[in-house]
Design an enzyme around this catalytic site. Structure first.
Site, PDB file in Angstrom:
ATOM      1  N   TYR A 219      26.173  42.985  30.604  1.00 22.18           N
ATOM      2  CA  TYR A 219      26.725  42.920  31.965  1.00 22.18           C
ATOM      3  C   TYR A 219      25.628  43.169  33.017  1.00 22.18           C
ATOM      4  O   TYR A 219      24.845  44.102  32.877  1.00 22.18           O
ATOM      5  CB  TYR A 219      27.814  43.998  32.163  1.00 22.18           C
ATOM      6  CG  TYR A 219      29.017  43.916  31.245  1.00 22.18           C
ATOM      7  CD1 TYR A 219      29.146  42.931  30.274  1.00 22.18           C
ATOM      8  CD2 TYR A 219      30.047  44.849  31.353  1.00 22.18           C
ATOM      9  CE1 TYR A 219      30.251  42.875  29.443  1.00 22.18           C
ATOM     10  CE2 TYR A 219      31.159  44.804  30.524  1.00 22.18           C
ATOM     11  CZ  TYR A 219      31.250  43.819  29.562  1.00 22.18           C
ATOM     12  OH  TYR A 219      32.346  43.778  28.749  1.00 22.18           O
TER      13      TYR A 219
ATOM     14  N   GLU B  76      51.514  56.267  39.579  1.00 21.03           N
ATOM     15  CA  GLU B  76      51.863  54.868  39.890  1.00 21.03           C
ATOM     16  C   GLU B  76      51.947  54.596  41.393  1.00 21.03           C
ATOM     17  O   GLU B  76      51.951  53.426  41.806  1.00 21.03           O
ATOM     18  CB  GLU B  76      53.174  54.490  39.183  1.00 21.03           C
ATOM     19  CG  GLU B  76      52.984  54.363  37.675  1.00 21.03           C
ATOM     20  CD  GLU B  76      54.292  54.353  36.901  1.00 21.03           C
ATOM     21  OE1 GLU B  76      55.243  55.032  37.346  1.00 21.03           O
ATOM     22  OE2 GLU B  76      54.361  53.681  35.859  1.00 21.03           O
TER      23      GLU B  76
END
Ligand SMILES: [Zn+2]
Ligand SMILES: [Zn+2]
Length: 397
Positions: A304, A378
């Site tokens: 990467y 969340e």
């Protein structure tokens, strides 16, 4: 909080209306995690939802990758937004009712949340496509955790037809409190390369070193000396990490070992420094081994690249985040030595990668990523979706 720029629709309300559905989607992905290049069920759900929105969908890219194209208006620009779909090879220890049902696989990095957030963003933008002056390519990639799904998707041409001009991506983060965003221009995440070093000596009797070349002693010197690249060669203001992660050699206590094999990783935040690393390693390993009569082989695999945030794209995200959560909740955190294969896309087009705070001490969301007890607040998904929507409208509005 500065007065938000006028948006063509009420973004906060649009996200709030989809919050329940977004959480349900995330929990469904969480219950059914799939590791890299095995994201069949996840990719199927993603493709079905994008098709139901009427987007132009491509499936099976690099195995399980999916794209959905939202074509809008008089088109000049195309923006790519990416989510990763893969889980980790890990057995979940949480006892929530949405805990993993697949032993040995777990969404322990939040990619379930990324997929749900991007589907929600796609849903909301499709409903308001008349407000967009350009296309959006929603990209769902496999195997971010390795061996990497971005590069093979790139090789299959996902930045073409239509040509992508810029890219955005977000990652939830339990190091940062929920309600905060971290972003900054410049290098954000390190390059990630792999090295394999073989040291060849001459084996022999454990009691007669003078007849041998002990590859274990040579390997010890090599492990030691390559750290001087970090401590004595590279500018200390340009961070580098060299890690040897595995070492193996030898068969018995009384035999001097013939061959040692080592594997490791090299991380850099500067592309030029990175390019010089194979030369530096080779020179030092050659010097140490030849001085001790051993031979060596070095395999350096570029993986990467460095992930660099574009100044203009970062400004769009910063402004969007300011309007969502206020300037005091935006962190310009230091770059990290972790890595992200989103960097392959951001090498080709200007982009911005931002972190979405998902830590909540009160609710117990405090565990690090890749931990068997990882979970996140969340509420972070509403913040992430809103910042993403506002950023898109700044770029394409
Ligand atoms: Zn991860
Ligand atoms: Zn991740």
């Amino acid at each position: 909080m500065p007065r938000p720029t006028r948006t063509p629709f009420d973004i906060k309300n649009a996200v709030a209306a989809k919050k329940r559905e977004m959480i349900e989607m995330r929990r469904d992905f969480h219950r059914n995690p799939e590791t890299g290049f095995k994201e069949k069920r996840t990719a199927g759900i993603v493709a079905d939802k994008l098709k139901a929105l009427g987007l132009k969908v491509n499936e099976g890219i690099a195995g399980t990758g999916v794209t959905g194209l939202l074509q809008a208006g008089a088109t000049r620009k195309t923006l790519l937004i990416r989510a990763d779909m893969d889980a980790l090879a890990l057995t979940e220890e949480n006892k929530t009712d949405y805990a993993s049902q697949n032993d040995g696989a777990m969404h322990a990095c939040g990619h379930d949340g990324h997929t749900a957030m991007l589907l929600t963003v796609a849903d909301i933008l499709t409903g308001h496509k008349e407000t967009l002056k350009g296309n959006i390519k929603f990209l769902f990639q496999p195997a971010e955790e390795g061996p990497g799904g971005a590069k093979p998707m790139l090789d299959e041409g996902v930045l073409e037809k239509p040509r992508v001009n810029a890219a955005l991506v977000m990652h939830v983060c339990t190091d940062i409190p929920v309600g905060m965003i971290a972003t900054a221009p410049g290098p954000r995440l390190a390059s990630m390369d792999q090295i394999a070093i073989t040291i060849k000596g001459k084996g022999g009797h454990g009691a007669m070193p003078h007849q041998t070349v002990d590859s274990i002693v040579v390997a010890g010197k090599v492990v030691d000396t390559i750290q001087t690249i970090v401590s004595r060669e590279v500018d200390p203001m340009k961070p580098v990490v060299v890690t040897i992660g595995t070492i193996s050699g030898g068969t018995a206590f009384n035999i001097i070992c013939h061959t040692v094999e080592m594997k490791g990783t090299v991380r850099c935040l500067d592309a030029k420094v990175r390019l010089d690393m194979p030369k530096r390693l080779k020179r030092i390993i050659a010097g140490v081994t030849s001085s001790m009569r051993a031979k060596f082989k070095l395999d350096y695999i570029f993986n990467y690249p460095v992930l660099v945030n574009d100044e203009t794209m970062n400004a769009f995200v910063s402004q969007a985040a300011t309007e969502t959560i206020g300037a005091k909740n935006i962190l310009a955190t230091a770059p990290a030595m972790g890595s992200e294969d989103m960097a392959f896309f951001m090498e080709q087009v200007p982009g911005c990668y931002f972190a979405v705070g998902a830590r909540n001490e009160k609710k117990g969301f405090v565990n690090p990523h890749h931990n068997p007890r990882f979970d996140f607040d969340e509420d972070a998904m509403s913040v992430g979706a809103e910042v993403m929507l506002r950023s898109v409208l700044k770029y394409l509005g």
